[in-house]
Scaffold this active site. Structure first.
Site, PDB file in Angstrom:
ATOM      1  N   ASP A 157     -36.446 -19.809  39.855  1.00  2.89           N
ATOM      2  CA  ASP A 157     -36.950 -18.457  39.588  1.00  2.89           C
ATOM      3  C   ASP A 157     -37.411 -17.884  40.928  1.00  2.89           C
ATOM      4  O   ASP A 157     -38.604 -17.704  41.185  1.00  2.89           O
ATOM      5  CB  ASP A 157     -38.121 -18.555  38.592  1.00  2.89           C
ATOM      6  N   SER A 158     -36.451 -17.660  41.813  1.00  2.00           N
ATOM      7  CA  SER A 158     -36.807 -17.299  43.195  1.00  2.00           C
ATOM      8  C   SER A 158     -36.596 -15.803  43.448  1.00  2.00           C
ATOM      9  O   SER A 158     -35.989 -15.091  42.650  1.00  2.00           O
ATOM     10  CB  SER A 158     -35.910 -18.079  44.168  1.00  2.00           C
ATOM     11  N   THR A 159     -37.070 -15.399  44.599  1.00  2.00           N
ATOM     12  CA  THR A 159     -36.789 -14.052  45.088  1.00  2.00           C
ATOM     13  C   THR A 159     -35.301 -13.973  45.451  1.00  2.00           C
ATOM     14  O   THR A 159     -34.572 -14.956  45.313  1.00  2.00           O
ATOM     15  CB  THR A 159     -37.661 -13.785  46.338  1.00  2.00           C
TER      16      THR A 159
HETATM   17  N1  SAM Z   1     -38.418 -12.837  38.715  1.00  2.00           N
HETATM   18  C1  SAM Z   1     -38.232 -12.654  40.115  1.00  2.00           C
HETATM   19  C2  SAM Z   1     -36.794 -12.389  40.441  1.00  2.00           C
HETATM   20  O1  SAM Z   1     -35.919 -12.762  39.669  1.00  2.00           O
HETATM   21  O2  SAM Z   1     -36.562 -11.774  41.481  1.00  2.00           O
HETATM   22  C3  SAM Z   1     -38.768 -13.848  40.864  1.00  2.00           C
HETATM   23  C4  SAM Z   1     -40.240 -13.880  40.770  1.00  2.00           C
HETATM   24  S1  SAM Z   1     -41.120 -15.150  41.547  1.00  2.00           S
HETATM   25  C5  SAM Z   1     -42.498 -14.254  42.019  1.00  2.00           C
HETATM   26  C6  SAM Z   1     -40.214 -15.492  43.035  1.00  2.00           C
HETATM   27  C7  SAM Z   1     -40.968 -16.521  43.851  1.00  2.00           C
HETATM   28  O3  SAM Z   1     -40.075 -17.354  44.595  1.00  2.00           O
HETATM   29  C8  SAM Z   1     -41.923 -15.936  44.895  1.00  2.00           C
HETATM   30  O4  SAM Z   1     -43.252 -16.174  44.501  1.00  2.00           O
HETATM   31  C9  SAM Z   1     -41.567 -16.657  46.192  1.00  2.00           C
HETATM   32  O5  SAM Z   1     -42.706 -16.983  46.965  1.00  2.00           O
HETATM   33  C10 SAM Z   1     -40.866 -17.886  45.664  1.00  2.00           C
HETATM   34  N2  SAM Z   1     -39.986 -18.568  46.619  1.00  2.00           N
HETATM   35  C11 SAM Z   1     -39.072 -18.027  47.459  1.00  2.00           C
HETATM   36  N3  SAM Z   1     -38.450 -18.990  48.171  1.00  2.00           N
HETATM   37  C12 SAM Z   1     -38.990 -20.191  47.764  1.00  2.00           C
HETATM   38  C13 SAM Z   1     -38.764 -21.557  48.117  1.00  2.00           C
HETATM   39  N4  SAM Z   1     -37.852 -21.909  49.050  1.00  2.00           N
HETATM   40  N5  SAM Z   1     -39.485 -22.513  47.490  1.00  2.00           N
HETATM   41  C14 SAM Z   1     -40.411 -22.176  46.548  1.00  2.00           C
HETATM   42  N6  SAM Z   1     -40.689 -20.899  46.169  1.00  2.00           N
HETATM   43  C15 SAM Z   1     -39.969 -19.916  46.776  1.00  2.00           C
END
Ligand code: SAM
Length: 280
Positions: A157-159
């Site tokens: 569920d990442s950015t």
């Molecule tokens: N629902 C959203 C979307 O589909 O775009 C995603 C929401 S969630 C807030 C995304 C999260 O991924 C962020 O909090 C970000 O910090 C995290 N993130 C990005 N790269 C990451 C990584 N390599 N490992 C762990 N978390 C990561």
């Protein structure tokens, strides 16, 4: 234009969404990104990272239910689940609806996203209080490379695929994820819009095909994600993700066994997707 109009800047979208009349409730810059919370008359509170809308109170369930339940209901008895990213808590809330799940590990790189989300999103934070939940502030890539256990499901569920999230869409990561799964484990990742990013969805699909015996893709319309036709790409070691093995009674607002089956892309589109010939 009102001083509170929020203009989204999605580097991957050919359009710009404007959310008029939003109020800025919080803004900070963490080690990884700018974090905003805004309040919108229709969508309610919004989590915005680096000017890209991640979720809104009004429609987040479209995304979180459809990201989580298809793979967890495909598995006959998921016990240990890893969520990568998901710092807002929505995916963890949905995972914990499955009573047989014994542990959910949330590997989120940015602890400020968790802190701010817990403060501003009361409807998403229930999972953080659950004794089955464990939050680790780490790069999900590193966690998967040295997993403390095998998982029945890994949910990304990442950015968008930039910055720390970029390599969460790489073939090597998918291979490491397959290793970190149990023998009938499943992997799913949000994989951008089939309307705007078809080429990227093809790349993700083919990388998953190289890492898993079964690769598939389903989609859900999500109003607040530029391109709307939002895809979820699945890698499976044994089970067919198109046939839910379980139909637990859950208070979901959108997801159901019928929605599960109908969400998967038509075979004609899957053929074009795999061949990289989607031409819109
Ligand atoms: N629902 C959203 C979307 O589909 O775009 C995603 C929401 S969630 C807030 C995304 C999260 O991924 C962020 O909090 C970000 O910090 C995290 N993130 C990005 N790269 C990451 C990584 N390599 N490992 C762990 N978390 C990561």
């Amino acid at each position: 234009m009102s001083r509170y109009d929020f203009k989204e800047h999605d580097p991957f979208a050919p359009i710009v969404y404007t959310y008029p009349n939003t109020a800025l409730l919080h803004r900070e810059t963490s080690k990884y990104q700018e974090i905003q919370i805004r309040q919108h008359p229709h969508f309610g509170r919004m989590l915005i990272l680096d000017d890209v809308v991640q979720l809104t109170e009004r429609d987040e369930f479209f995304y979180h239910e459809m990201l989580v339940h298809p793979v967890l209901n495909t598995h006959p008895d998921p016990k240990h689940v890893l969520i990568i990213g998901g710092g807002d808590g929505g995916s963890m809330r949905e995972t914990l609806r499955h009573k047989g799940v014994e542990s959910v590990t949330l590997a989120e790189i940015d602890e400020r996203v968790v802190a701010v989300s817990r403060e501003y999103f009361p409807t998403l934070r229930s999972g953080f209080e659950d004794p089955r939940a464990e939050v680790v502030f780490t790069d999900g890539i590193k966690h998967v490379q040295n997993p403390p256990r095998k998982y029945d499901a890994i949910i990304v569920d990442s950015t968008d695929p930039v910055g720390p999230a970029e390599n969460l869409f790489a073939g090597d990561f998918y291979k490491a994820a397959a290793e970190a799964l149990t023998e009938n484990g499943l992997f799913v990742t949000q994989s951008e819009s089939l309307m705007f990013h078809a080429e990227f969805v093809t790349e993700v699909h083919n990388r998953l095909k190289a890492a898993f015996p079964i690769a598939d893709c389903y989609a859900q319309s999500i109003a607040t994600y530029a391109g709307n036709w939002w895809t979820f790409s699945v890698g499976s070691k044994q089970l067919n993700p198109r046939t839910p093995q379980r139909r637990p009674r859950m208070a979901t607002r959108l997801y159901s066994a019928e929605v599960h089956r109908k969400a998967f892309l038509a075979k004609s589109i899957m053929k074009k997707l795999a061949a990289g010939t989607i031409d819109w």
